[in-house]
Design a protein around this motif. Structure first.
Motif, PDB file in Angstrom:
ATOM      1  N   GLU A1102     -26.385 -12.959  29.345  1.00 11.76           N
ATOM      2  CA  GLU A1102     -28.422 -12.306  28.498  1.00 11.76           C
ATOM      3  C   GLU A1102     -29.016 -11.685  28.692  1.00 11.76           C
ATOM      4  OE1 GLU A1102     -30.595 -15.349  29.876  1.00 11.76           O
ATOM      5  OE2 GLU A1102     -28.773 -16.268  30.390  1.00 11.76           O
ATOM      6  N   GLY A1103     -28.075 -10.638  28.230  1.00 17.99           N
ATOM      7  CA  GLY A1103     -28.619  -9.283  27.747  1.00 17.99           C
ATOM      8  C   GLY A1103     -28.019  -9.007  26.832  1.00 17.99           C
ATOM      9  N   THR A1104     -28.019  -7.437  26.580  1.00 13.25           N
ATOM     10  CA  THR A1104     -26.860  -7.169  25.747  1.00 13.25           C
ATOM     11  C   THR A1104     -25.951  -5.809  26.190  1.00 13.25           C
ATOM     12  OG1 THR A1104     -28.647  -6.804  23.910  1.00 13.25           O
ATOM     13  CG2 THR A1104     -26.917  -5.756  23.820  1.00 13.25           C
ATOM     14  N   ALA A1105     -24.558  -6.084  26.117  1.00 10.16           N
ATOM     15  CA  ALA A1105     -23.546  -5.251  26.676  1.00 10.16           C
ATOM     16  C   ALA A1105     -23.983  -4.238  26.353  1.00 10.16           C
ATOM     17  CB  ALA A1105     -22.744  -5.666  27.336  1.00 10.16           C
ATOM     18  N   GLU A1106     -24.372  -3.012  27.288  1.00 13.44           N
ATOM     19  CA  GLU A1106     -23.955  -2.011  26.880  1.00 13.44           C
ATOM     20  C   GLU A1106     -22.459  -0.685  27.020  1.00 13.44           C
ATOM     21  OE1 GLU A1106     -27.252   0.690  26.994  1.00 13.44           O
ATOM     22  OE2 GLU A1106     -28.551  -0.560  25.748  1.00 13.44           O
ATOM     23  N   HIS A1107     -22.400  -2.206  27.696  1.00 13.95           N
ATOM     24  CA  HIS A1107     -20.762  -0.639  28.491  1.00 13.95           C
ATOM     25  C   HIS A1107     -19.921  -1.939  29.964  1.00 13.95           C
ATOM     26  CE1 HIS A1107     -18.607   1.646  29.842  1.00 13.95           C
ATOM     27  NE2 HIS A1107     -17.949   1.163  30.596  1.00 13.95           N
ATOM     28  N   VAL A1108     -19.716  -2.126  29.824  1.00 12.30           N
ATOM     29  CA  VAL A1108     -19.054  -3.725  30.469  1.00 12.30           C
ATOM     30  C   VAL A1108     -17.579  -3.198  31.414  1.00 12.30           C
ATOM     31  CG1 VAL A1108     -17.107  -5.282  30.483  1.00 12.30           C
ATOM     32  CG2 VAL A1108     -19.287  -5.517  29.219  1.00 12.30           C
ATOM     33  N   ALA A1109     -18.056  -2.945  33.017  1.00 15.02           N
ATOM     34  CA  ALA A1109     -17.130  -2.896  34.075  1.00 15.02           C
ATOM     35  C   ALA A1109     -16.532  -3.838  34.464  1.00 15.02           C
ATOM     36  CB  ALA A1109     -17.625  -2.358  35.032  1.00 15.02           C
ATOM     37  N   TRP A1110     -15.340  -3.617  35.423  1.00 14.36           N
ATOM     38  CA  TRP A1110     -14.343  -4.850  35.818  1.00 14.36           C
ATOM     39  C   TRP A1110     -14.560  -4.406  37.027  1.00 14.36           C
ATOM     40  CZ3 TRP A1110     -12.827  -9.316  36.098  1.00 14.36           C
ATOM     41  CH2 TRP A1110     -10.863  -9.154  36.363  1.00 14.36           C
ATOM     42  N   HIS A1111     -15.261  -5.070  38.330  1.00 16.42           N
ATOM     43  CA  HIS A1111     -14.214  -4.949  39.624  1.00 16.42           C
ATOM     44  C   HIS A1111     -14.385  -6.782  39.986  1.00 16.42           C
ATOM     45  CE1 HIS A1111     -15.405  -3.485  44.045  1.00 16.42           C
ATOM     46  NE2 HIS A1111     -14.933  -4.107  43.744  1.00 16.42           N
ATOM     47  N   PRO A1112     -12.558  -6.724  40.121  1.00 18.24           N
ATOM     48  CA  PRO A1112     -11.717  -8.512  40.142  1.00 18.24           C
ATOM     49  C   PRO A1112     -12.256  -9.012  41.969  1.00 18.24           C
ATOM     50  CG  PRO A1112     -10.356  -7.028  39.770  1.00 18.24           C
ATOM     51  CD  PRO A1112     -11.495  -5.702  40.105  1.00 18.24           C
ATOM     52  N   PRO A1113     -12.876 -10.250  41.053  1.00 20.50           N
ATOM     53  CA  PRO A1113     -13.115 -10.984  40.086  1.00 20.50           C
ATOM     54  C   PRO A1113     -14.114 -11.041  39.353  1.00 20.50           C
ATOM     55  CG  PRO A1113     -13.419 -12.328  41.678  1.00 20.50           C
ATOM     56  CD  PRO A1113     -13.413 -10.921  42.353  1.00 20.50           C
ATOM     57  N   TYR A1114     -14.850 -10.415  39.743  1.00 19.59           N
ATOM     58  CA  TYR A1114     -16.210  -9.792  38.798  1.00 19.59           C
ATOM     59  C   TYR A1114     -16.389  -9.620  37.428  1.00 19.59           C
ATOM     60  CZ  TYR A1114     -17.386 -12.502  42.516  1.00 19.59           C
ATOM     61  OH  TYR A1114     -17.752 -13.526  43.858  1.00 19.59           O
ATOM     62  N   VAL A1115     -16.843  -9.715  35.904  1.00 20.34           N
ATOM     63  CA  VAL A1115     -17.089  -8.131  35.039  1.00 20.34           C
ATOM     64  C   VAL A1115     -18.751  -8.707  35.591  1.00 20.34           C
ATOM     65  CG1 VAL A1115     -17.536  -8.284  32.806  1.00 20.34           C
ATOM     66  CG2 VAL A1115     -15.134 -10.198  33.596  1.00 20.34           C
ATOM     67  N   LEU A1116     -19.373  -6.721  35.142  1.00 19.59           N
ATOM     68  CA  LEU A1116     -19.921  -6.523  35.035  1.00 19.59           C
ATOM     69  C   LEU A1116     -20.874  -6.001  33.705  1.00 19.59           C
ATOM     70  CD1 LEU A1116     -18.302  -5.613  38.369  1.00 19.59           C
ATOM     71  CD2 LEU A1116     -20.796  -4.620  38.923  1.00 19.59           C
ATOM     72  N   LEU A1117     -21.225  -6.365  33.437  1.00 19.70           N
ATOM     73  CA  LEU A1117     -22.124  -6.326  31.971  1.00 19.70           C
ATOM     74  C   LEU A1117     -23.748  -5.241  32.110  1.00 19.70           C
ATOM     75  CD1 LEU A1117     -21.750 -10.124  30.893  1.00 19.70           C
ATOM     76  CD2 LEU A1117     -20.762  -8.321  30.211  1.00 19.70           C
ATOM     77  N   PHE A1118     -23.552  -4.010  31.587  1.00 21.77           N
ATOM     78  CA  PHE A1118     -25.128  -3.401  31.655  1.00 21.77           C
ATOM     79  C   PHE A1118     -26.089  -3.149  30.478  1.00 21.77           C
ATOM     80  CE2 PHE A1118     -22.275  -1.968  34.940  1.00 21.77           C
ATOM     81  CZ  PHE A1118     -22.643  -0.744  36.173  1.00 21.77           C
ATOM     82  N   ASP A1119     -27.338  -3.950  30.693  1.00 25.22           N
ATOM     83  CA  ASP A1119     -28.121  -3.925  29.864  1.00 25.22           C
ATOM     84  C   ASP A1119     -29.346  -2.343  30.500  1.00 25.22           C
ATOM     85  OD1 ASP A1119     -30.586  -4.721  29.273  1.00 25.22           O
ATOM     86  OD2 ASP A1119     -29.395  -5.919  27.970  1.00 25.22           O
ATOM     87  N   SER A1120     -29.763  -2.105  29.671  1.00 27.77           N
ATOM     88  CA  SER A1120     -30.368  -0.886  29.678  1.00 27.77           C
ATOM     89  C   SER A1120     -31.326  -2.156  30.375  1.00 27.77           C
ATOM     90  CB  SER A1120     -31.131  -0.414  28.627  1.00 27.77           C
ATOM     91  OG  SER A1120     -31.827  -1.667  28.259  1.00 27.77           O
ATOM     92  N   ARG A1121     -31.741  -2.776  31.249  1.00 28.71           N
ATOM     93  CA  ARG A1121     -32.509  -3.528  31.803  1.00 28.71           C
ATOM     94  C   ARG A1121     -32.680  -4.283  32.974  1.00 28.71           C
ATOM     95  NH1 ARG A1121     -35.056  -7.075  27.431  1.00 28.71           N
ATOM     96  NH2 ARG A1121     -32.639  -7.239  26.827  1.00 28.71           N
ATOM     97  N   PHE A1122     -31.219  -3.689  33.046  1.00 30.45           N
ATOM     98  CA  PHE A1122     -30.816  -4.867  34.225  1.00 30.45           C
ATOM     99  C   PHE A1122     -28.535  -5.132  34.316  1.00 30.45           C
ATOM    100  CE2 PHE A1122     -31.965  -7.945  31.695  1.00 30.45           C
ATOM    101  CZ  PHE A1122     -30.980  -9.310  31.080  1.00 30.45           C
ATOM    102  N   ILE A1123     -28.186  -4.647  35.308  1.00 31.70           N
ATOM    103  CA  ILE A1123     -26.715  -5.762  35.121  1.00 31.70           C
ATOM    104  C   ILE A1123     -26.723  -6.919  35.464  1.00 31.70           C
ATOM    105  CG2 ILE A1123     -24.488  -4.801  36.623  1.00 31.70           C
ATOM    106  CD1 ILE A1123     -25.921  -2.630  37.534  1.00 31.70           C
ATOM    107  N   GLU A1124     -25.891  -7.461  34.194  1.00 31.05           N
ATOM    108  CA  GLU A1124     -25.657  -9.174  34.637  1.00 31.05           C
ATOM    109  C   GLU A1124     -24.186  -9.059  35.441  1.00 31.05           C
ATOM    110  OE1 GLU A1124     -25.065 -12.551  30.811  1.00 31.05           O
ATOM    111  OE2 GLU A1124     -26.600 -10.566  30.740  1.00 31.05           O
ATOM    112  N   ILE A1125     -23.997  -9.727  36.439  1.00 34.54           N
ATOM    113  CA  ILE A1125     -22.700 -10.228  36.659  1.00 34.54           C
ATOM    114  C   ILE A1125     -21.917 -11.216  36.662  1.00 34.54           C
ATOM    115  CG2 ILE A1125     -21.210  -9.331  38.885  1.00 34.54           C
ATOM    116  CD1 ILE A1125     -23.635  -7.821  40.205  1.00 34.54           C
ATOM    117  N   ARG A1126     -20.724 -11.535  36.527  1.00 38.89           N
ATOM    118  CA  ARG A1126     -20.195 -13.120  36.405  1.00 38.89           C
ATOM    119  C   ARG A1126     -19.205 -13.221  36.869  1.00 38.89           C
ATOM    120  NH1 ARG A1126     -23.278 -15.908  31.894  1.00 38.89           N
ATOM    121  NH2 ARG A1126     -24.587 -14.951  31.020  1.00 38.89           N
ATOM    122  N   HIS A1127     -18.073 -14.368  37.149  1.00 41.66           N
ATOM    123  CA  HIS A1127     -17.169 -14.323  37.901  1.00 41.66           C
ATOM    124  C   HIS A1127     -16.593 -14.587  36.383  1.00 41.66           C
ATOM    125  CE1 HIS A1127     -13.961 -16.029  39.433  1.00 41.66           C
ATOM    126  NE2 HIS A1127     -14.707 -16.013  40.718  1.00 41.66           N
TER     127      HIS A1127
END
Length: 1245
Positions: A1102-1127
């Protein structure tokens, strides 16, 4: 053949001795009358004989009172010797006074008494030796005839008739006449012969289990065939009664009496023929079916089959056999002219009432069972055909024999009325005849009622109405309202029979065939769930209604033709089946959807349903009609009970009870309504899910098959053409508002099926804001430019015109609705409603959906923000056109937060280190005031990574050198580090930034990469370098590398260009053999070889990932406007955390407390780690200016440092919907074709 086939004389001398003894006894009776020597000799010659005078004397000496004599002398009894049987017969045959020809004979007995007595003595030997049934009396009849041939007893009229197993003739013993004790010497010797059928082997070593060597051993031979002597009565039956009466007597009788006697004679003849037919049923059908080898019916089903087909037909035979015996007795007593027969049939009607209604009522079930079994069992068809060709069957088939009792019962009233018509006035038999006729007619009515009940609405009997089952006399005696009331009650019962039959047909026509089909038309793994979803708890409904119907039938049998009430039975059933209907009715929309969906995708299932529709019992109703049957049935109860109430007289208990039942039924209907509405909404969501069509290469999993998903609103909206100059080019959109997404579609119909093509990328409600719903309307024909996503809010207001009242009613006027999608591909969207009411409704529904989504997200969030520092880290706010902050204090600005890491001191205190542009701060976690700057840090290291490789702990950092990326791999020196283990561990020492760092680490490898690198990830044995080429997997032992994803396949050319244009951000394991490659705009699943592994293509962020973090089993995608969390396993969006200038400052790497996470055998279903593994920072939200407060001064911006703490979800991961408001559905009600969590189709398949 004669009885000598079974009874052989011991020798020719024995036969002659018997005859001479008889002659001698007659010639010298007087001279030997007082000879005691002769009497003693007689006693010696027959030691087993128990005379009446001896038995009474010896009983007290040898036997107890409780031990009958026969038990004591069984060891001396040899059933193969006719003399032994004769003794037993004389002692045990029941004697009494029997009348024949109007003459009473004392101490007499019938042929049936003789055969029964002999049968009781030899039946055990027949069963043990030859396995002959104890009900087979033919051997006993043959022994009795042998005794008759030796004049052991005589027929009182000396008619010379062969003994029959019946009561027609009366017999007496020659030496059993009343008189003195010396009358016993009438017979000098007993009858002598050998019953070969009952002989035993003479060998002492022979027993039942191990027969001896002899071929002729009785234990080796099968039972010889039973041969019945020809019955001379058969020919006599065909003669007319007049031929059996002396002519002189016949001439004295009036014609009416002759006719009467002829009819009575005919009834007796028909009764004998009827019994022979019933005997044929047993001998020709029942016994062969049981003993057939190979079996005609499966052994496990043979008993049920015989019980269901033949019912109690053998009980009928016993009833009619007793009737025939009584008629024989009457014929014997009053012959040649029988005075009365009505009393006999009156008594018989009482006995028939217990047997005939059951059989006749069960007949439709029997015929159906034979028909159904014959259709699928060729052996049974062959067996029935062979039986029909048997001589005893007279070319009549099984159906004729099964209907024989019903036909025979119907003939009784006709024949009895004929006798009654010929009976003279004053004859008392006339009254008995009339009562017997009435009793049998009532019996026929009861049998007809049973037939109606058993028919279950099928065949002619099932179409009967109340007035057809009630005589005209009874109908005329009832009041009109009561007759109507009885008709309605009958309709209620008849309708219940149809309903129960339809519920049974669901199992017979659908459920059972679906389970038994091989190969199955629905895959085995889906079949149980399909049956559960479609048919649900119909079996529970059937059990309740079967019970109620049985109660109806009992009431009907007891009270017919005038039933007082059935309300109590209905009331009890309604209270019992309430919960079953509460579960079944709301499931109907789901069941109907599953049927439609399966028929649309499964041609074999569609053919099966169409075939079932043509079934005779289906009445051309399809599958959905059958599963819908329970719903209108409740309404039918309500209607019928109201009609019964209208016809019920005052003072009847139904006047009070029926309203109570109606209230319960109405309440049941109302209580199921919410469940039905919820189910319809659920099905509607499923239908839209299956009908949505995405653009090529764009597929978004909106989780529409989630159990708790709901559709909030749908409707038509208009979209202005992109050019703005097409006068008739407005696009009509069909917009779907779910509880998690707003979807704009363009409906297209083809072959009667509507598909909804997605017009714009679906907008998550978490990223949706309402921009403007108040703009004035505009005309569709106006030259209005469309405002795209790059236009500023309110850009259309200048071109809009105010609408006058006349314009408000103009159908060309449209009302703009502007929403904003806060995503990478979003912007402002303007659509148009056709009326102000529609626009207001859309605004209301959107506000409602967004508000509901926020509440749901708060209740089901995967991560929550925990503040680490809220006011320590500050950066200046620079207004446009100014070059410096509005105020400055020494060391007040910390600079931009860039990184952080948690750690624990030696004494167990939890600290956090935060890196900024101006240095490093350390403080206690969750205590902003404890933050202190401990280090000024300036580095030219772009990034570093710490991990374990082949048992080594390594630190790898990268520096830029021109266009190349230079990497240095360091390995800690264990001994040097241990020397300072006691010193407090700090962030600087952790990274080796002290002056002694050269002693702490040694260089392990150096290498470079001829491209720009962004990050580095440790695998088990290799490293992954994220660079402009993609994901470079390298082995540090030989520096060999390979780049993924693979791009050689020409089919992946488009994907390769997309990967080259985006920046790789992370690589995470989604399953044992699959990885998720994360780019800044999308994600891609690949297998262990780097090939795309799923057919869904890419997952667009949904956003542009400027950084990606990992907390199994979720991927956290950091956009400047929001954090997008996906399984990671499904790629499904599970949470969005909004913010302002959000950045990731720690992604979980670089600490030893967090181990590498790997999926379990069932994927990522295990509980996730509750330790925080991700830190972030966002700018604090500035307060909104108060109206009239003037320009807002530039203030410094506080940076909110936080960590993401995983929560314990209330629902399964991936489900962000609110709890279902319905309690009627289990989690298993999701429709077919749910998205698979594991890899499905490969790109290279």
């Amino acid at each position: 053949m004669s009885s000598q086939s079974y009874l052989q004389a011991q020798s020719s001398n024995a036969v002659s001795r018997t005859n001479s003894a008889n002659t001698q006894g007659q010639s010298s009776r007087g001279s030997w009358h007082d000879n005691e020597v002769v009497r003693q000799l007689q006693d010696v010659k027959r030691p087993l004989e128990l005379h009446e005078d001896y038995a009474g004397e010896e009983e007290d000496f040898f036997y107890d009172d409780d031990d009958p004599s026969e038990e004591g002398d069984d060891r001396f009894f040899n059933p193969s010797l006719l003399s032994h049987i004769a003794v037993r017969l004389r002692d045990k045959v029941p004697r009494g006074t029997h009348v024949k020809g109007s003459i009473p004979y004392p101490r007499a007995f019938t042929g049936k008494d003789i055969v029964s007595t002999i049968q009781s003595q030899i039946q055990r030997e027949l069963l043990v030796t030859h396995g002959i049934s104890t009900n087979d009396r033919r051997a006993s009849l043959q022994v009795a005839r042998s005794l008759q041939s030796q004049l052991f007893f005589y027929e009182v009229e000396w008619g010379g008739r062969v003994l029959q197993d019946g009561v027609e003739d009366v017999y007496m013993f020659l030496d059993d006449q009343e008189g003195g004790s010396d009358a016993r010497i009438e017979r000098e010797e007993l009858p002598t012969a050998v019953v070969t059928l009952l002989t035993r082997c003479y060998s002492p070593s022979c027993d039942d289990e191990t027969p001896c060597y002899s071929y002729a051993c009785p234990r080796r031979r099968e039972a010889p065939p039973m041969i019945t002597l020809p019955d001379k009565e058969d020919e006599e039956e065909k003669d007319d009664w007049t031929t059996t009466v002396p002519p002189d007597l016949l001439r004295t009788l009036p014609d009416s009496e002759i006719n009467r006697q002829n009819i009575i004679h005919k009834i007796i003849s028909k009764e004998k023929q009827y019994l022979r037919d019933l005997d044929t049923v047993e001998s020709l059908f029942i016994r062969p079916l049981r003993s057939a080898n190979p079996p005609v019916i499966r052994p496990s089903e043979i008993d049920d089959f015989i019980e269901e087909v033949f019912g109690n037909i053998l009980d009928l035979r016993e009833c009619n056999r007793r009737l025939l015996e009584v008629m024989y007795v009457r014929q014997r007593e009053q012959a040649p002219i029988i005075q009365g027969i009505g009393d006999i049939f009156l008594d018989a009607a009482t006995e028939f009432r217990l047997a005939y209604p059951i059989y006749v009522g069960h007949l439709p079930i029997a015929e159906k069972r034979v028909k159904d079994e014959s259709e699928k069992n060729a052996e049974l068809r062959r067996f029935i055909d062979q039986c029909a060709r048997h001589p005893d069957a007279h070319r009549l088939d099984l159906k004729h024999f099964l209907n024989r009792p019903s036909e025979h019962l119907q003939k009784y009233p006709v024949l009895l009325e004929a006798i009654c018509n010929e009976t003279t006035e004053g004859n008392p038999d006339a009254d008995f005849l009339r009562e017997a006729i009435e009793a049998i007619k009532k019996l026929q009515t009861v049998a007809q009622l049973w037939t109606f009940q058993s028919s279950m609405g099928k065949g002619p009997a099932g179409k009967l109405e109340w007035h057809q089952l009630v005589s005209e006399e009874i109908r005329k005696g009832l009041p009109k309202k009561e007759a109507k009331r009885q008709s309605i009650i009958f309709e209620l019962i008849k309708g219940e029979m149809d309903y129960v039959r339809d519920l049974e047909n669901i199992e017979v026509m659908y459920v059972a065939p679906l389970r038994e089909m091989d190969p199955p038309i629905i895959p085995r793994d889906r079949l149980p769930q399909f049956i559960q979803d479609v048919f649900h708890n119909f079996a529970e409904l059937h059990a309740h209604h079967r019970k109620m119907l049985n109660t109806f039938h009992e009431i009907q049998r007891e009270e017919h033709p005038v039933i007082r009430s059935v309300t109590a039975a209905v009331y009890d059933a309604v209270l019992n089946f309430r919960e079953a209907y509460m579960e079944y009715i709301p499931n109907y929309p789901i069941a109907a959807y599953r049927i439609d969906d399966e028929m649309a995708t499964n041609a074999a299932f569609k053919e099966f349903v169409e075939k079932c529709t043509r079934h005779p019992d289906a009445h051309r109703l399809d599958m959905k009609n059958f599963i819908n049957r329970p719903i209108p049935r409740l309404l039918r109860y309500e209607l019928l009970l109201k009609n019964i109430l209208d016809e019920t007289p005052e003072g009847h208990e139904d006047r009070d009870t029926i309203p109570q039942v109606l209230e319960v039924i109405k309440a049941l209907g109302k209580e199921t309504e919410p469940g039905v509405v919820s189910a319809k909404q659920k099905v509607e969501v499923w239908r839209y899910n299956s009908q949505l069509v995405f653009k090529s290469g764009e597929t978004i999993d909106m989780d529409l098959l989630n159990e708790n998903r709901s559709l909030i609103h749908t409707g038509k909206l208009l979209r202005q053409p992109d050019t703005g100059f097409e006068w008739n080019g407005w696009t009509e959109l069909f917009v779907l508002l779910f509880d998690n997404y707003l979807v704009m579609t363009k409906p297209k119909e083809k072959d009667g099926v509507t598909k909804y093509h997605v017009y714009r990328r679906p907008i998550p409600l978490d990223l949706l804001t309402l921009a403007n719903f108040t703009d004035p309307p505009t005309q569709r024909s106006n030259n209005i430019f469309r405002v795209g996503r790059s236009d500023r809010h309110g850009g259309e207001q200048n071109s809009a015109v105010n609408a006058s009242p006349e314009q408000a009613s103009d159908p060309r006027m449209v009302y703009p609705c502007t929403v904003h999608h806060n995503g990478r591909l979003g912007g402002l969207y303007t659509v148009y409603a056709e009326s102000p009411q529609a626009r207001n409704e859309w605004k209301q529904k959107l506000d409602e959906a967004i508000g509901l989504r926020k509440v749901v997200q708060e209740s089901n969030k995967v991560f929550e923000i925990e503040t680490l520092s809220a006011d320590t880290f500050i950066v200046p706010s620079v207004a446009p056109g100014t070059g410096a902050p509005s105020w400055s204090t020494e060391n007040a600005f910390t600079g931009k937060v860039t990184c952080s890491v948690p750690f624990t001191t030696a004494d167990g205190r939890g600290l956090v280190a935060v890196g900024c542009a101006e240095g490093v701060w350390i403080g206690f976690r969750h205590d902003s005031r404890s933050m202190r700057r401990v280090l000024h840090l300036k580095m030219d290291v772009h990034f570093f990574s710490v991990g374990s490789l082949n048992g080594r702990t390594l630190v790898i950092y990268m520096k830029k050198k021109g266009l190349d990326s230079v990497f240095r791999v360091l390995e800690p020196v264990v001994g040097k580090i241990n020397e300072r283990a006691k010193a407090p561990q700090t962030f600087g020492s952790r990274l080796g930034l002290r002056s002694q760092r050269s002693e702490w680490f040694r260089v392990y490898r150096d290498f470079f990469l001829p491209s720009e690198a962004f990050d580095l990830i440790f695998l088990k044995a290799k490293i992954v370098i994220l660079c402009t080429k993609g994901f470079e997997i390298m082995d540090l032992t030989d520096f060999k590398s390979v780049t993924i994803p693979q791009r050689e396949d020409p089919r992946l050319e488009k994907l390769a260009k997309r990967c080259e244009s985006c920046r790789p951000m992370g690589m995470f394991r989604s399953s044992k053999d699959e990885f998720l490659l994360c780019y800044d705009e999308f994600g891609l699943y690949v297998d262990r070889h780097g090939d795309p592994s799923r057919s869904i293509g890419t997952i667009e962020w949904e956003g542009t990932a400027e950084h990606v973090a990992w907390h199994p089993p979720y991927v956290l995608l950091f956009d400047s406007r929001f954090i997008e969390i996906r399984h990671v396993e499904t790629g499904r969006l599970v949470q969005i955390i909004p913010g302002n200038d959000i950045r990731c400052i720690w992604d979980g790497r670089g600490t030893t407390s967090v181990g590498a996470a790997t999926p379990g055998p069932e994927g990522w279903n295990e509980t996730m780690s509750q330790e925080p593994r991700v830190h972030g920072v966002m700018n604090a939200t500035e307060p909104s200016p108060q109206p009239g407060s003037g320009p807002r001064p530039n203030r410094p911006i506080a940076q909110h440092v936080f960590e993401l703490i995983p929560t314990i979800p209330l629902y399964l991961p991936g489900s962000l919907s609110s709890p279902s408001q319905s309690t009627y559905f289990a989690q298993s009600n999701s429709p077919p074709h749910s998205p698979r969590l594991n890899p499905s189709l490969s790109w290279r398949s």
